[in-house]
Design a protein around this motif. Structure first.
Motif, PDB file in Angstrom:
ATOM      1  N   GLN A 221       0.819  -1.203   0.000  1.00  0.00           N
ATOM      2  CA  GLN A 221       0.000   0.000   0.000  1.00  0.00           C
ATOM      3  C   GLN A 221       0.854   1.256   0.000  1.00  0.00           C
ATOM      4  OE1 GLN A 221      -3.239  -0.082   2.760  1.00  0.00           O
ATOM      5  NE2 GLN A 221      -4.167  -1.833   1.758  1.00  0.00           N
ATOM      6  N   LEU A 222       1.992   1.211   0.696  1.00  0.00           N
ATOM      7  CA  LEU A 222       2.852   2.403   0.721  1.00  0.00           C
ATOM      8  C   LEU A 222       3.554   2.592  -0.625  1.00  0.00           C
ATOM      9  CD1 LEU A 222       4.222   2.353   4.368  1.00  0.00           C
ATOM     10  CD2 LEU A 222       2.408   3.755   3.377  1.00  0.00           C
ATOM     11  N   ILE A 223       3.851   1.483  -1.318  1.00  0.00           N
ATOM     12  CA  ILE A 223       4.402   1.609  -2.671  1.00  0.00           C
ATOM     13  C   ILE A 223       3.392   2.359  -3.532  1.00  0.00           C
ATOM     14  CG2 ILE A 223       5.015   0.336  -4.785  1.00  0.00           C
ATOM     15  CD1 ILE A 223       6.205  -1.847  -2.998  1.00  0.00           C
ATOM     16  N   SER A 224       2.129   2.006  -3.394  1.00  0.00           N
ATOM     17  CA  SER A 224       1.124   2.659  -4.240  1.00  0.00           C
ATOM     18  C   SER A 224       0.993   4.145  -3.917  1.00  0.00           C
ATOM     19  CB  SER A 224      -0.214   1.911  -4.173  1.00  0.00           C
ATOM     20  OG  SER A 224      -1.140   2.567  -3.357  1.00  0.00           O
ATOM     21  N   VAL A 225       1.194   4.513  -2.639  1.00  0.00           N
ATOM     22  CA  VAL A 225       1.157   5.936  -2.271  1.00  0.00           C
ATOM     23  C   VAL A 225       2.316   6.677  -2.942  1.00  0.00           C
ATOM     24  CG1 VAL A 225       1.450   7.581  -0.369  1.00  0.00           C
ATOM     25  CG2 VAL A 225      -0.052   5.615  -0.081  1.00  0.00           C
ATOM     26  N   PHE A 226       3.538   6.161  -2.784  1.00  0.00           N
ATOM     27  CA  PHE A 226       4.708   6.821  -3.394  1.00  0.00           C
ATOM     28  C   PHE A 226       4.545   6.880  -4.917  1.00  0.00           C
ATOM     29  CE2 PHE A 226       8.104   7.916  -0.469  1.00  0.00           C
ATOM     30  CZ  PHE A 226       7.669   7.339   0.718  1.00  0.00           C
ATOM     31  N   GLN A 227       4.082   5.781  -5.479  1.00  0.00           N
ATOM     32  CA  GLN A 227       3.949   5.703  -6.931  1.00  0.00           C
ATOM     33  C   GLN A 227       2.937   6.728  -7.436  1.00  0.00           C
ATOM     34  OE1 GLN A 227       3.911   1.611  -8.126  1.00  0.00           O
ATOM     35  NE2 GLN A 227       2.899   2.120 -10.071  1.00  0.00           N
ATOM     36  N   ASN A 228       1.797   6.818  -6.755  1.00  0.00           N
ATOM     37  CA  ASN A 228       0.787   7.789  -7.172  1.00  0.00           C
ATOM     38  C   ASN A 228       1.288   9.223  -7.051  1.00  0.00           C
ATOM     39  OD1 ASN A 228      -1.767   6.639  -8.076  1.00  0.00           O
ATOM     40  ND2 ASN A 228      -1.812   5.618  -6.092  1.00  0.00           N
ATOM     41  N   LEU A 229       1.956   9.529  -5.923  1.00  0.00           N
ATOM     42  CA  LEU A 229       2.413  10.908  -5.714  1.00  0.00           C
ATOM     43  C   LEU A 229       3.511  11.275  -6.707  1.00  0.00           C
ATOM     44  CD1 LEU A 229       2.427  11.216  -1.805  1.00  0.00           C
ATOM     45  CD2 LEU A 229       0.726  12.057  -3.437  1.00  0.00           C
ATOM     46  N   ILE A 230       4.463  10.347  -6.948  1.00  0.00           N
ATOM     47  CA  ILE A 230       5.562  10.653  -7.874  1.00  0.00           C
ATOM     48  C   ILE A 230       5.035  10.738  -9.302  1.00  0.00           C
ATOM     49  CG2 ILE A 230       7.764   9.826  -8.808  1.00  0.00           C
ATOM     50  CD1 ILE A 230       8.210   8.540  -5.973  1.00  0.00           C
ATOM     51  N   SER A 231       4.104   9.837  -9.642  1.00  0.00           N
ATOM     52  CA  SER A 231       3.600   9.879 -11.018  1.00  0.00           C
ATOM     53  C   SER A 231       2.784  11.148 -11.255  1.00  0.00           C
ATOM     54  CB  SER A 231       2.827   8.606 -11.361  1.00  0.00           C
ATOM     55  OG  SER A 231       1.453   8.799 -11.223  1.00  0.00           O
ATOM     56  N   ASN A 232       2.106  11.639 -10.225  1.00  0.00           N
ATOM     57  CA  ASN A 232       1.436  12.939 -10.333  1.00  0.00           C
ATOM     58  C   ASN A 232       2.444  14.059 -10.527  1.00  0.00           C
ATOM     59  OD1 ASN A 232      -1.185  12.172 -10.193  1.00  0.00           O
ATOM     60  ND2 ASN A 232      -1.539  12.815  -8.069  1.00  0.00           N
ATOM     61  N   ALA A 233       3.510  14.009  -9.737  1.00  0.00           N
ATOM     62  CA  ALA A 233       4.536  15.056  -9.822  1.00  0.00           C
ATOM     63  C   ALA A 233       5.136  15.089 -11.226  1.00  0.00           C
ATOM     64  CB  ALA A 233       5.626  14.807  -8.784  1.00  0.00           C
ATOM     65  N   ILE A 234       5.272  13.917 -11.836  1.00  0.00           N
ATOM     66  CA  ILE A 234       5.813  13.860 -13.206  1.00  0.00           C
ATOM     67  C   ILE A 234       4.763  14.376 -14.187  1.00  0.00           C
ATOM     68  CG2 ILE A 234       6.565  12.311 -15.052  1.00  0.00           C
ATOM     69  CD1 ILE A 234       7.767  10.506 -12.848  1.00  0.00           C
ATOM     70  N   LYS A 235       3.524  13.900 -14.004  1.00  0.00           N
ATOM     71  CA  LYS A 235       2.470  14.249 -14.954  1.00  0.00           C
ATOM     72  C   LYS A 235       2.208  15.751 -14.993  1.00  0.00           C
ATOM     73  CE  LYS A 235      -1.457  11.876 -14.558  1.00  0.00           C
ATOM     74  NZ  LYS A 235      -2.819  11.663 -14.028  1.00  0.00           N
ATOM     75  N   PHE A 236       2.177  16.385 -13.824  1.00  0.00           N
ATOM     76  CA  PHE A 236       1.823  17.805 -13.780  1.00  0.00           C
ATOM     77  C   PHE A 236       3.062  18.703 -13.793  1.00  0.00           C
ATOM     78  CE2 PHE A 236      -1.804  15.530 -11.889  1.00  0.00           C
ATOM     79  CZ  PHE A 236      -2.803  15.939 -12.762  1.00  0.00           C
ATOM     80  N   HIS A 237       4.018  18.367 -14.657  1.00  0.00           N
ATOM     81  CA  HIS A 237       5.211  19.223 -14.731  1.00  0.00           C
ATOM     82  C   HIS A 237       4.904  20.433 -15.613  1.00  0.00           C
ATOM     83  CE1 HIS A 237       5.695  16.815 -18.438  1.00  0.00           C
ATOM     84  NE2 HIS A 237       6.240  17.923 -18.909  1.00  0.00           N
ATOM     85  N   LYS A 238       5.744  21.456 -15.501  1.00  0.00           N
ATOM     86  CA  LYS A 238       5.545  22.645 -16.336  1.00  0.00           C
ATOM     87  C   LYS A 238       5.899  22.294 -17.768  1.00  0.00           C
ATOM     88  CE  LYS A 238       6.308  26.095 -12.788  1.00  0.00           C
ATOM     89  NZ  LYS A 238       7.357  26.772 -12.033  1.00  0.00           N
TER      90      LYS A 238
END
Lengths: 139, 361
Positions: free
Chosen positions: B250-267
């Motif tokens: 479950q914690l892998i999924s938290v890190f994965q979701n947050l990092i993938s969001n950070a990548i997706k919403f880049h400038k």
């Protein structure tokens, strides 16, 4: 000589997808389809209305079927000395650990999940066909 | 005697006789006087003795009186004191009564309040039970629905895809467009259902909390995201992370979701930078996943954690809006909190808390 595959599948759309998948390959295969467990047992045992049915080389079996379900088909055929050597591959959308375990306990020859994505589904059918109908030596 | 003096023409003998008589009388008188005097003296004597005695008595009485006075003064002092005490006591008593009354009022109020609170508590407990029940029911529903919906959906998507594969460019442009929309819709629905399934799975079974090395969790999340990190050329900088109490998957999924969001919403046209840090706060660790992306308005910082909530169209940024809802659910099931600090154009800093393992406390 082409192999004879019996598909036990109550959903005609899934049966069609299997047919499409098999058609895409160059491996000659004869496909028969029945829609529930009762028909499956009658087909294998050549009981009416399948007295003329040809014995299948391989059975592709869905688990959740109306009337007699796939688990019972598996249990009965694997307990019958006349038919227990016919390989049975379970093809189902259930991946519940209990279902997988139980199927192997009842001597299923392998357990395959119906893939949600079409390309994945086709890849599974092609692999199945290539291994069981081409590579594997069947009795 | 006055009469005698005024009768001058009396004979001497008479005078003498008279004088003798007088003297005799006088003598008798004198005797009598002496007697009287002695009697008087006796009396006086007696009286003196009497007087002494009286004086004695008087003195005694005075003494007694004096003593009595002293006693009395003392008694009045005592009495006064007692009165004072009684006075004080009565004041005390009054105030005591007041206090008692007030306490009774308070108790009465308290009783009323208590009854009210109990009533509220009861309602709350009932509501909570109902909520827990409907939550469980909802999760069960979400699971069953998403699972059962997957089957017919698989048919729809399979056959429109088959149609696309076999017949694209064979009918006309409009047919191709219609088929494209059908395929796209089916794909999206599949993503949503998968998301819903994942979300309901995150809440279904009890999680076993074990010591989890977040460095390893991060490493595995980054492995899962390898392709998107390469494509976006994202730079991920991580400090050494702590070991916390949690569930690895479950914690892998938290890190994965947050990092993938950070990548997706880049400038646009800029390479995403992501910083992962942690700090200790009491019995908790606060983990931060910070980026230099497009950020968001503060007003939306709560909304984004809701299921299927999105701030952008799918054309701008793809996604189902389930990732952060899963993060929130997982973190809350771990007994933590998750929040975001962000401003438009200034990146986002997602932070969440996790319990430290027992040996770190």
């Amino acid at each position: 000589m082409s192999k004879h595959l019996l598909l036990v599948e109550d959903n005609p759309a899934d049966a069609e997808l299997v047919r499409v998948g098999l058609d895409e390959s160059s491996i000659p295969t004869k496909l028969s389809v029945v829609q529930n467990g009762e028909e499956a047992l009658a087909f294998v045992r050549r009981q009416a209305p399948y007295t003329e049915a040809e014995r299948p080389d391989l059975i592709l079996l869905d688990l959740n079927l109306p009337k007699i379900d796939g688990r019972q088909v598996l249990r009965e055929l694997k307990a019958d000395p006349a038919y227990k050597q016919i390989p049975i591959v379970v093809l189902t959308s259930s991946v519940a650990p209990g279902d997988v375990q139980k199927a192997y306990e009842m001597h299923a020859n392998s357990y395959v999940k119906k893939q949600v994505d079409l390309d994945e589904f086709m890849r599974v059918i092609h692999s199945f066909e290539s291994f069981w109908l081409e590579i594997a030596k069947l009795p | 005697m006055k009469q005698i003096v005024t009768n001058e023409p009396i004979a001497l003998a008479d005078y003498t006789h008279a004088i003798e008589n007088l003297l005799e009388d006088f003598g008798a008188e004198r005797d009598r006087i002496t007697d009287t005097k002695s009697a008087l003296l006796n009396i006086l004597e007696d009286s003196a003795a009497e007087k002494a005695q009286i004086e004695e008595t008087q003195r005694a009485v005075l003494n007694i009186l004096e003593d009595f006075m002293i006693e009395q003064a003392r008694v009045s002092a005592v009495q006064r004191a007692m009165l004072n005490i009684l006075d004080d006591f009565s004041a005390e008593k009054n105030s005591l009564q007041e206090t008692q009354k007030a306490v009774l009022n308070i108790l009465e109020d308290f009783e009323t309040e208590k009854n009210k609170v109990e009533a509220i508590n009861h309602t709350l407990t009932k509501r909570t039970e109902e909520l827990a029940w409907s939550n469980a029911e909802l999760e069960q529903f979400a699971y069953v629905a998403s699972h059962d919906l997957q089957e017919p959906l698989r048919m729809v998507s399979s056959f429109v895809m088959l149609l696309q594969k076999r017949y694209q460019g064979q009918i006309d442009d409009k047919a191709d467009k219609y088929i494209y929309y059908a395929v796209d819709g089916a794909k999206r629905m599949q993503e949503l259902i998968e998301g819903l399934l994942e979300y309901s799975r995150a809440g279904r079974s009890e999680i076993a909390l074990v010591p989890v090395d977040l460095n390893e969790v991060l490493r595995r999340a980054l492995t899962n995201l390898r392709r998107s990190i390469e494509e976006s050329q994202a730079q991920v900088a991580a400090q050494p992370l702590p070991t916390v109490s949690g569930s690895v998957q479950q914690l892998i999924s938290v890190f994965q979701n947050l990092i993938s969001n950070a990548i997706k919403f880049h400038k646009p046209n800029s390479r995403p930078h992501i910083w992962i840090t942690s700090r200790h706060a009491g019995a908790e660790w606060i983990i931060s996943v910070k980026d230099d992306g497009i950020g968001m308005e503060l007003a939306y910082s709560n909304k984004i954690f809701g299921i299927f909530q999105r701030l952008h169209t799918r054309t701008e940024y793809p996604g189902t809006g389930i990732g952060l809802a899963i993060c929130k659910k997982v973190i809350e099931r771990h007994g933590g909190r998750i929040w975001v600090n962000s401003k438009i154009g200034e990146g986002a800093n997602f932070q969440f808390t996790l319990h430290a393992t027992a040996d770190q406390l």
